[in-house]
Structure formats: structure tokens, C-alpha cells
Design a protein around this motif. Structure first.
Motif, PDB file in Angstrom:
ATOM      1  N   VAL A 145       0.822  -1.209   0.000  1.00 17.16           N
ATOM      2  CA  VAL A 145       0.000   0.000   0.000  1.00 17.16           C
ATOM      3  C   VAL A 145       0.855   1.258   0.000  1.00 17.16           C
ATOM      4  O   VAL A 145       0.508   2.255  -0.619  1.00 17.16           O
ATOM      5  CB  VAL A 145      -0.951  -0.019   1.223  1.00 17.16           C
ATOM      6  CG1 VAL A 145      -1.685   1.303   1.342  1.00 17.16           C
ATOM      7  CG2 VAL A 145      -1.946  -1.143   1.092  1.00 17.16           C
ATOM      8  N   ARG A 148       5.684   3.483  -3.713  1.00 14.88           N
ATOM      9  CA  ARG A 148       5.317   4.060  -5.002  1.00 14.88           C
ATOM     10  C   ARG A 148       5.883   3.284  -6.173  1.00 14.88           C
ATOM     11  O   ARG A 148       5.326   3.273  -7.248  1.00 14.88           O
ATOM     12  CB  ARG A 148       5.839   5.495  -5.092  1.00 14.88           C
ATOM     13  CG  ARG A 148       5.115   6.440  -4.175  1.00 14.88           C
ATOM     14  CD  ARG A 148       5.746   7.813  -4.297  1.00 14.88           C
ATOM     15  NE  ARG A 148       5.387   8.656  -3.171  1.00 14.88           N
ATOM     16  CZ  ARG A 148       4.296   9.409  -3.148  1.00 14.88           C
ATOM     17  NH1 ARG A 148       3.494   9.426  -4.177  1.00 14.88           N
ATOM     18  NH2 ARG A 148       4.014  10.135  -2.110  1.00 14.88           N
ATOM     19  N   GLN A 153       6.326  -2.833  -5.086  1.00 19.07           N
ATOM     20  CA  GLN A 153       5.004  -3.444  -4.908  1.00 19.07           C
ATOM     21  C   GLN A 153       5.044  -4.928  -5.206  1.00 19.07           C
ATOM     22  O   GLN A 153       4.382  -5.722  -4.540  1.00 19.07           O
ATOM     23  CB  GLN A 153       4.007  -2.736  -5.809  1.00 19.07           C
ATOM     24  CG  GLN A 153       3.819  -1.290  -5.376  1.00 19.07           C
ATOM     25  CD  GLN A 153       2.432  -0.812  -5.638  1.00 19.07           C
ATOM     26  OE1 GLN A 153       1.914  -1.034  -6.708  1.00 19.07           O
ATOM     27  NE2 GLN A 153       1.840  -0.166  -4.663  1.00 19.07           N
ATOM     28  N   LEU A 210       4.008   4.443  -9.670  1.00 20.37           N
ATOM     29  CA  LEU A 210       2.590   4.124  -9.859  1.00 20.37           C
ATOM     30  C   LEU A 210       1.685   5.300  -9.532  1.00 20.37           C
ATOM     31  O   LEU A 210       0.537   5.326  -9.923  1.00 20.37           O
ATOM     32  CB  LEU A 210       2.203   2.938  -8.988  1.00 20.37           C
ATOM     33  CG  LEU A 210       2.755   1.622  -9.486  1.00 20.37           C
ATOM     34  CD1 LEU A 210       2.318   0.512  -8.579  1.00 20.37           C
ATOM     35  CD2 LEU A 210       2.324   1.358 -10.912  1.00 20.37           C
ATOM     36  N   ASP A 211       2.250   6.288  -8.837  1.00 21.43           N
ATOM     37  CA  ASP A 211       1.458   7.450  -8.492  1.00 21.43           C
ATOM     38  C   ASP A 211       0.930   8.174  -9.714  1.00 21.43           C
ATOM     39  O   ASP A 211      -0.130   8.760  -9.702  1.00 21.43           O
ATOM     40  CB  ASP A 211       2.320   8.439  -7.705  1.00 21.43           C
ATOM     41  CG  ASP A 211       1.903   8.427  -6.267  1.00 21.43           C
ATOM     42  OD1 ASP A 211       1.110   7.545  -5.924  1.00 21.43           O
ATOM     43  OD2 ASP A 211       2.377   9.295  -5.520  1.00 21.43           O
ATOM     44  N   LEU A 213       0.110   6.881 -12.514  1.00 21.98           N
ATOM     45  CA  LEU A 213      -0.826   6.108 -13.324  1.00 21.98           C
ATOM     46  C   LEU A 213      -2.200   6.233 -12.682  1.00 21.98           C
ATOM     47  O   LEU A 213      -2.445   5.701 -11.621  1.00 21.98           O
ATOM     48  CB  LEU A 213      -0.406   4.646 -13.371  1.00 21.98           C
ATOM     49  CG  LEU A 213       0.997   4.414 -13.895  1.00 21.98           C
ATOM     50  CD1 LEU A 213       1.297   2.925 -13.890  1.00 21.98           C
ATOM     51  CD2 LEU A 213       1.135   4.955 -15.288  1.00 21.98           C
ATOM     52  N   ARG A 214      -3.068   6.955 -13.326  1.00 24.65           N
ATOM     53  CA  ARG A 214      -4.370   7.196 -12.721  1.00 24.65           C
ATOM     54  C   ARG A 214      -5.517   6.600 -13.517  1.00 24.65           C
ATOM     55  O   ARG A 214      -6.617   6.480 -13.056  1.00 24.65           O
ATOM     56  CB  ARG A 214      -4.606   8.710 -12.570  1.00 24.65           C
ATOM     57  CG  ARG A 214      -3.997   9.276 -11.310  1.00 24.65           C
ATOM     58  CD  ARG A 214      -4.609   8.608 -10.111  1.00 24.65           C
ATOM     59  NE  ARG A 214      -3.913   8.913  -8.900  1.00 24.65           N
ATOM     60  CZ  ARG A 214      -4.237   9.926  -8.089  1.00 24.65           C
ATOM     61  NH1 ARG A 214      -5.240  10.681  -8.386  1.00 24.65           N
ATOM     62  NH2 ARG A 214      -3.546  10.138  -6.997  1.00 24.65           N
ATOM     63  N   GLU A 215      -5.301   6.290 -14.773  1.00 28.23           N
ATOM     64  CA  GLU A 215      -6.434   5.826 -15.570  1.00 28.23           C
ATOM     65  C   GLU A 215      -6.064   4.586 -16.341  1.00 28.23           C
ATOM     66  O   GLU A 215      -4.932   4.409 -16.755  1.00 28.23           O
ATOM     67  CB  GLU A 215      -6.858   6.916 -16.551  1.00 28.23           C
ATOM     68  CG  GLU A 215      -7.707   7.976 -15.888  1.00 28.23           C
ATOM     69  CD  GLU A 215      -8.117   9.026 -16.884  1.00 28.23           C
ATOM     70  OE1 GLU A 215      -8.625   8.629 -17.941  1.00 28.23           O
ATOM     71  OE2 GLU A 215      -7.923  10.207 -16.607  1.00 28.23           O
TER      72      GLU A 215
END
Lengths: 218, 662
Positions: A145, A148, A153, A210-211, A213-215
């Protein structure tokens, strides 16, 4: 289980958890993968010791499998990804390191409290350690969680898997070999796919955080 | 018993054949099997109605929980005959009518499954079998709507229908399971023996009534009906309208009247008010609709409203100790269901034939069809007579019995009861009047007069089984209208199941129908005889006294240059009504004036358009849909695309579970 074997299992199980917590502390990606390798070895030690003292051939094969996959193939694959940008570090975790260590301590406490009934499932010295597996799962989740970097991850995911494996080794002296084989191969497949995905992401996006990457797109 | 089981077996074979048979002969085979299934089920049901024993069968391994059971008593039989009439007619019709996309494997198999579901619902012998049959019926009809999924109207209709039918099924399941849990059994007989009463009975009453009334299209749960019925393929819409809605009434009669113990009579009075509003609403919309199938769909709401008025009034009257009036009402509703099944099957199937022949189902573009499609027009005339309530047709008998029952109910000494029954009586009278307007419009504007479009002028009727199949319900309509005595006498057998007593049932002989509670008698054959005599005498007199009389066309005000545009249209015919009820209907009127190019004062074209939407849908459902939509949009804030947030949800959920369980 002899005294020595018992002590070894105790030590290795605690090592699995401690290495998981150490994953929260280290920010260098290569060091993180190194920790994962050591954790795999510790896990294999738990399985191997139990197998030796119970004379369980299947569990012995499982231990060998754990060494090959979790301490060998998977970390090697990840190291190759990490080597592409040497010196890459987890820049700033979503929760800073001291706070996440405190959180990890809380999670371990919680796991010990709620995991106490697990002991009733399989009375025995090893089963009493089962909450450690649960705690490893929670710590791995926390890693997942708060980090980043995509690679961290993946490491978090593998720590969760190690926690699940530790729980099964401690509680039931290992699930049947075929199940363990399936689970391990699954993890291997996930890592291979993620590695390919990370390679593509790097090619398209440069540095992978990964921050940003929103869509999801087709 | 073997007849019924063989029939159901054939019904089960029909979908399989529809799914497996090659394109050539697929509709013939599946339709033939469905029709045969319907005939056998009707034969078994008639056997029970004529005094045969109640048929029962159980197969313990077939369904989970309680096994499947079949039970055909007189009430089931009354509805089974009506349903089978529609199923057989629609199956024979589609053998000659269905081709192209609606003859595909899925469509054929689904139509046969729908027919099977319809035949199974009345004969299901326990709660579990009933729910299975009910779902088969609902899901098959829903999927049939989606056969033409490339049309947006069909998709939207399916969405509404799916939501409403599943909510209704959930309510019915809740109600029936409440009953079964309090009765410690699932079979109808166990539930009837337990006579559940008290608060749980009220819960079961409200839940099942809502579910069944939604299926019967009662306002405000009707919104799916005027969308779904016109969008389905023609044989399917006939089965939906003629048979499926009737099964909503079956549910009310079986469960709410037949199984529940004493609940307060005011629950029934509330149901009566809703039913009266529903009948009025449906009839009013039918009177103003211009789309042929939409008109029929709304008239179904009106007709089912009349049925619900009868059942609710029967419940109220029984609770206030007037069982004899209630008996008349229940028999009236059973006759009405049969009559509606027959005439609505004719009308929907004929509407399909008209649409195919003329290319439109807009009444404003039809007219003069009686010349090109004389046999269809004759059959429609019989159906319209029954729907309007012209004596000598089946619909009249049902409405007459219902009015007699309501009038008998007025003799109560309790003002509240009288007021309730009056609401029902007024609703019944006004709604049948409005349905009469709608049906006269259908016949007069659609089939008589002059053609209003090229398509209507060119329409010719097809030959073969598609038209011949309509003769079956037409014959049933006339038979029930001319000799209602025996029909009413056998339907009286169902009273034992519904009301628990047969006292006060209308008496029927071959030539007369006698209602005991109001001491009135109906003699249709005598009426027919008198009518024929009068016509013969008048004709004879006219011939004797008409030697010097010249025959001219009396219509058309003496002018010979009338055009089709001078006729009433469906819109103008209904305009006064629409004006009177504008507050309820809320029509959307649009008048466009396009003036002449050179002289602005001269108007060249005036286009008048009026659309009547559904006020309940706009006022009640749209806000709910909008609210759900807004909630969904707001919930998107939870999912902002951040992987970490999703993972954190997982961790928190895991921790919550651990803490709660540990």
C-alpha cells in the motif's frame, strides 16, 4: 520435534517476519530484492526442518521448491529489472519509514491478538507461531500500500505470499505438494508477467512510479 | 394426470427442439409442440373443472429444497385453461407468422420456454415450484425482449422490464417464504391449513400483492408494461398481455385470498382503491394512445385493474361477512380473465398482422383495413365487442357478474365498507367506459373509414394458419358470451380454493345465468333470439313499406369529394378526452406553423403533434433513477484511479474482517 529442530523453526519463522519488516525500512530496490531472497531461504528452512523432524518427503520436496523459486528464480528475475537503473531508490513512500515501522508493530500486535485462536486448530509448538505468518501477510500488505515503485510493490506481493506459505507450514506442516506446486508456479508466473509489464512501462513511460498512473486505457 | 404430465413433457420438449432443429421447420416443430402441450394441459384442466379429482404429482429429486410438485385444482384449472388458450393460439399463429430473425434458435427456444413457464405457473403445487416456474416465465420473456437487441427501444424496454420483474419476483419470494416459514411447510395445502394471520400475514400480504400486482400492471408498478408489450415480437406480446398478466391475478387469488388468514379488511380496501386508480389510469391512456400496440398494452392495464377491483372487493366483502357477494365477484373475475385472454390474444396478434401488412402501427396512418383484410377485421370486431362489453360476447358476462357482486356488496350497513365498494363501482364504470372509447377508436379509426396512408391502402391479409389461429379465441369469446351458464357453473368449483366456501356462487344453466345475491338473471340466447326476430320483422316491414323509396348515400353530407384527411384521426378522436384529463395525462403538444413564402399571412402547413408520456414514470421513477445515478457518480470519488487507494481499501477490509471475526 526435537529441541534443536524446534529452536530452528522458531528462529526461521521469526526471521521471515523480521525480514518482512526490514523491507519497510530499506529503500534501495536491490537491497529489497536481497531481503526477499533471504526471506525465501528462511521460509525454506522452516519447511526443511519440519520435513526432517516429521520425516515427510513431500514437505522436503516443497522446501527444495521454495529454495529454487523463492530464493532463486524470482529474486534473480527481479534483480535483472532493478539492475536497469542502478541506484534506484524508493523516493518517498506514501507513509515515511518511521511511521510505517510503527504501523507494522501495530499490525504485528493485531495479528498476534486475532491469530491466537489459530493455535486451537492444530495443537503443537509450531502452530503457536502461526500468528507470525499472519503478521507477515499484514506487513506485506502494508508494503504494497505504501510504496510508489512498481518493483517494491511486486516485493510486497511476494512478502504476502511468503506469509501465507509460512502460515500453512506452521499450521499443517505444509499443504499437499501438488497445491504448493500450483501456488508456487502461480507466483512465478505473476512475477514473470509483472516483469514483462514493468519493462513495457519503462519503455513507454520512463521512470515507473505508480502514483502517476491514474487511468486505465484500452 | 397422465394427460397433464404428457402435456408438460411436450412443453419441455418444445424449447429443446427449438434450440436443436434446423432452420427449416424449426418454428413449425416448436410451435406444434407448444400448441400440443397447451391443448393437453387445457384438457386436463377442463377435466378438473368439470368435477374431476384434484390432480397431484411430486418428483422429489427434481428441484432443490423441496422437490417439484404439481397440483391442478379448480382454481389452477380456471387459469390454466385461459393461459392454454393464449399459448395454443400464439403457438399456432407463430407457425405461420414467424420468420427471419425472430425464428432464430434462441428466439424459438425462448418462446417455447416462455410458453412452458406460463403453463407451469398455475399448476405448481408448492412455493418452491411456483417460484421456479415464475422465474422461468419472467426470465424467458425478458430474454425474448432482447432478441431484437439492436433497437434502442427494445433495450430500454428490457431494462425497465428486467428491473421491475426481478423486484416483483423478490417481493413475491419474500412474501411466500414468510408464509412458508410461519406455516412450517411449502405446499399450498400446508399453507392453506396453517391460515397464517397477524403481523407476518400482513407482511406476506403486502409483499405478494405488490409483486403480483406489478405483474398485472397495477399503477404505480405498471411502467414496464407499456414499454415491454409493444416491443416484444407479436406472439410474445400476445402471451405477455393475455396470459402473463392474468397470472398476476392468479397469484392474488391463490395466495392473498386463498392462503392468508384474517388480516384487517382495510388492507383489502387500500388494494381496492389502488386497483380502481389503476383501471382508470390504464383505460385513460388507452383512450388517448395512437400506437396500436401501446393502446393494447394500456388497455391490458385497464382490464387487469378491473380484475384487481373484483379480487380486492371480494377480500373486503369476505372480511366484513358478505361471502355471497364475494363469491359472485370471484367468479366474475375468473370469467373476465378468460374473456381478456381470448380478446387480447386476438387483438395483439391482429395488430402484428396489420403492422406487417401496412408497415405501420400508428393509428393515425391506418384506416380502411376492412377492405383489404376482411377476415382480420371481422375477428378484431369480435374481440372489440368482448372488450367493450357488448352483450353476447364474453367480456360482458365478466363485467356483469362483477357489477352484480359490487352492487350486492353495497347492501352492507357499514358506511366505510359502502364507500369502499362505491369506489370500486365507480372505477369499474368509468374505466369500462374509457376502454370502450379506446376500442371504438381502434376499430373505427384503424379498420373502418378510408386509408390514411399508402401502406394502409395496400394492406392485404395473409392466408393460412396465422389468420386461422385467431378463430380459436374468437370462437371461445362467442361461446362464452352466448352460453355463459355452463362456464360460470364450472368456474364456481374454484370458489372452495379461493374463499373456502361456495355459498352464493352464481347459478348457470345452458340458457340462463342467475346471480342469487341480487336476484338477477342473464339470458343471452333469449336476447339473441329477440334481436334476430326484431331484425327480421323490421326488414320485412321495410320491404313492405318501401316501394316508392329511393336509396342514396346518406353519409358525407351530400358531398362526393371527401378525402381521407377529412376523417377523424386517432389523435383528434381522443383530443376532447385528452383535454379533460390534461392534468393526469400531461400531454406534450407541439404546434408548428410554416407560412407561405410570399404571403406571411397565409399559413401553408400547420403541424400538430401531441405525445402522451407516462406521468407516473416521469414523476415517480425518474427522480429515483436520477438519485441512483447521482449516488453512483458521487461514489466514483471512492475510485479515483490510484492503485494505492485500491490496495488500502483491501488492507482496511482485511483488518476489519480480522478484528470482527477475531
Amino acid at each position: 520435534m526435537s529441541g534443536l529442530a524446534g529452536a530452528l523453526v522458531d528462529l526461521a519463522a521469526v526471521a521471515v517476519l523480521v525480514i518482512g519488516v526490514a523491507g519497510l525500512w530499506r529503500r534501495d530496490l536491490r537491497a529489497l530484492v536481497g531481503l526477499l531472497r533471504v526471506q525465501g531461504l528462511a521460509l525454506a528452512l522452516v519447511a526443511a526442518t519440519t520435513a526432517a523432524s516429521e520425516h515427510d518427503l513431500g514437505l522436503g520436496v516443497t522446501a527444495a521448491l521454495v529454495v529454487v523459486v523463492k530464493a532463486g528464480v524470482v529474486p534473480t528475475l527481479l534483480v535483472r529489472v532493478a539492475r536497469r537503473d542502478p541506484g534506484a531508490r524508493e523516493a518517498a513512500p506514501l507513509i515515511n519509514v518511521p511511521s510505517s515501522l510503527v504501523l507494522a508493530a501495530a499490525l504485528v500486535g493485531l495479528a498476534v491478538v486475532v491469530g491466537a485462536p489459530l493455535h486451537a486448530l492444530a495443537p503443537g509448538r509450531a502452530a503457536a507461531l502461526a500468528p507470525l505468518g499472519l503478521a507477515t501477510v499484514l506487513v506485506g500488505y502494508l508494503l504494497l500500500v505504501t510504496r510508489r515503485r512498481a518493483l517494491s510493490q511486486v516485493v510486497g506481493l511476494l512478502v504476502i505470499d511468503n506469509g501465507v506459505a509460512l502460515t500453512t507450514f506452521l499450521l499443517t506442516a505444509g499443504v499437499p505438494l501438488i497445491v504448493e506446486l500450483g501456488g508456487t508456479l502461480d507466483v512465478l508466473l505473476v512475477v514473470v508477467v509483472l516483469r514483462a509489464l514493468l519493462g513495457t512501462m519503462r519503455a513507454h513511460l520512463g521512470d515507473v512510479s505508480l502514483d502517476q498512473l491514474r487511468e486505465l486505457h484500452d | 394426470m397422465p394427460v397433464l404430465l404428457v402435456g408438460l413433457g411436450l412443453g419441455l420438449a418444445a424449447p429443446l427442439v427449438g434450440a436443436l432443429a434446423p432452420a427449416r421447420g424449426r418454428t413449425l416443430l416448436a410451435g406444434g409442440l407448444s400448441a400440443a402441450a397447451g391443448v393437453l394441459a387445457a384438457v386436463a384442466a377442463l377435466g378438473v373443472l368439470l368435477g374431476g379429482p384434484v390432480l397431484r404429482a411430486r418428483a422429489s429429486g427434481l428441484l432443490p429444497l423441496a422437490g417439484a410438485s404439481v397440483r391442478l385444482d379448480a382454481l389452477s384449472a380456471a387459469f390454466e385453461v385461459a393461459v392454454a388458450l393464449v399459448v395454443v393460439t400464439a403457438a399456432l399463429f407463430s407457425m405461420g407468422y414467424t420468420h427471419g430473425a425472430s425464428a432464430s434458435r434462441p428466439a424459438t427456444a425462448l418462446q417455447a420456454s416462455f410458453a412452458l413457464g406460463l403453463l407451469l405457473v398455475p399448476v405448481a403445487g408448492d412455493v418452491v415450484s411456483f417460484l421456479w416456474a415464475w422465474e422461468l416465465m419472467a426470465v424467458a420473456s425478458l430474454a425474448l425482449l432482447l432478441v431484437e437487441h439492436d433497437r434502442p427501444a427494445a433495450r430500454s424496454a428490457a431494462l425497465w422490464y428486467g428491473a421491475m420483474t426481478q423486484a416483483g419476483a423478490a417481493a413475491i419470494m419474500l412474501g411466500l417464504l414468510t408464509l412458508a416459514a410461519s406455516a412450517h411447510g411449502v405446499s399450498w395445502s400446508a399453507l392453506a391449513a396453517a391460515r397464517v394471520s397477524g403481523p407476518l400475514a400482513v407482511v406476506a400480504f403486502v409483499a405478494t400483492l405488490a409483486g403480483f400486482a406489478s405483474k398485472a400492471g397495477a399503477v404505480p408498478l405498471h411502467v414496464w408494461l407499456p414499454r415491454a408489450h409493444p416491443e416484444a415480437a407479436t406472439p410474445v406480446s400476445a402471451m405477455m398481455s393475455g396470459a402473463m398478466t392474468a397470472l398476476g391475478l392468479y397469484g392474488v387469488a391463490r395466495v392473498d385470498l386463498g392462503l392468508l388468514g384474517a388480516i384487517g379488511r382495510w388492507w383489502w380496501a387500500g388494494a381496492l382503491v389502488v386497483a380502481a386508480l389503476s383501471a382508470l389510469y390504464g383505460a385513460l391512456h388507452a383512450a388517448t394512445a395512437t400506437d396500436l400496440k401501446r393502446l393494447l398494452a394500456y388497455s391490458t392495464i385497464g382490464a387487469m385493474g378491473l380484475g384487481l377491483i373484483g379480487l380486492a372487493a371480494a377480500g373486503e366483502l369476505r372480511a366484513s361477512g358478505q361471502g355471497r357477494a364475494a363469491a359472485t365477484l370471484v367468479v366474475g373475475v375468473l370469467v373476465l380473465v378468460g374473456a381478456h385472454a381470448a380478446y387480447k390474444a386476438i387483438l395483439f396478434l391482429a395488430a402484428g398482422l396489420i403492422e406487417r401488412a401496412s408497415g405501420t402501427r400508428d393509428l393515425d396512418l391506418l384506416g380502411g383495413l376492412v377492405r383489404g383484410m376482411p377476415r382480420v377485421a371481422g375477428l378484431v370486431a369480435v374481440a372489440v365487442a368482448s372488450a367493450v362489453g357488448v352483450p353476447l360476447a364474453a367480456g360482458f358476462v365478466g363485467e356483469w357478474l362483477e357489477i352484480e357482486g359490487l352492487v350486492a356488496g353495497l347492501s352492507s350497513h357499514d358506511p366505510g365498507g359502502v364507500a369502499t365498494i362505491l369506489v370500486g363501482l365507480v372505477g369499474l364504470a368509468l374505466a369500462s367506459g374509457l376502454v370502450a372509447v379506446a376500442m371504438v377508436k381502434l376499430l373505427g379509426i384503424g379498420l373502418l373509414g378510408r386509408a390514411r396512408s399508402e401502406g394502409a391502402a395496400r394492406a392485404r391479409e395473409p392466408h393460412g394458419i396465422a389468420v386461422a389461429a385467431l378463430g380459436l379465441p374468437a370462437a371461445a369469446t362467442l361461446a362464452m358470451g352466448l352460453v355463459p351458464g355452463p362456464v360460470v357453473a364450472v368456474l364456481g368449483h374454484a370458489l372452495g380454493t379461493v374463499l373456502g366456501a361456495r355459498a352464493g356462487a352464481p347459478q348457470g344453466r345452458w340458457d340462463a345465468l342467475h346471480v342469487g345475491v341480487t336476484a338477477s338473471t342473464l339470458r343471452p340466447l333469449a336476447l339473441l333470439g329477440g334481436l334476430v326476430t326484431a331484425v327480421v320483422v323490421l326488414r320485412g316491414l321495410a320491404r313492405v313499406g318501401s316501394r316508392g323509396v329511393r336509396a342514396v348515400v346518406a353519409w358525407a353530407c351530400g358531398r362526393s369529394d371527401l378525402t381521407a384527411r377529412m376523417q377523424y384521426t386517432a389523435t383528434s378522436f381522443a383530443e376532447p378526452l385528452q383535454r379533460v384529463f390534461a392534468d393526469v395525462l400531461r400531454p406534450d403538444i407541439d404546434t408548428t406553423v410554416s407560412p407561405e413564402e410570399e404571403a406571411r399571412e397565409i399559413e401553408r402547413v400547420i403541424a400538430y403533434q401531441s405525445r402522451v408520456g407516462d406521468a407516473v414514470e416521469g414523476g415517480l421513477y425518474r427522480p429515483v433513477v436520477r438519485g441512483a445515478d447521482a449516488l453512483g457518480r458521487r461514489a466514483r470519488a471512492l475510485a479515483n484511479g490510484s492503485v494505492h487507494r485500491y490496495l488500502a481499501y483491501g488492507l482496511v477490509a482485511l483488518l476489519v474482517v480480522l478484528v470482527v471475526v477475531g
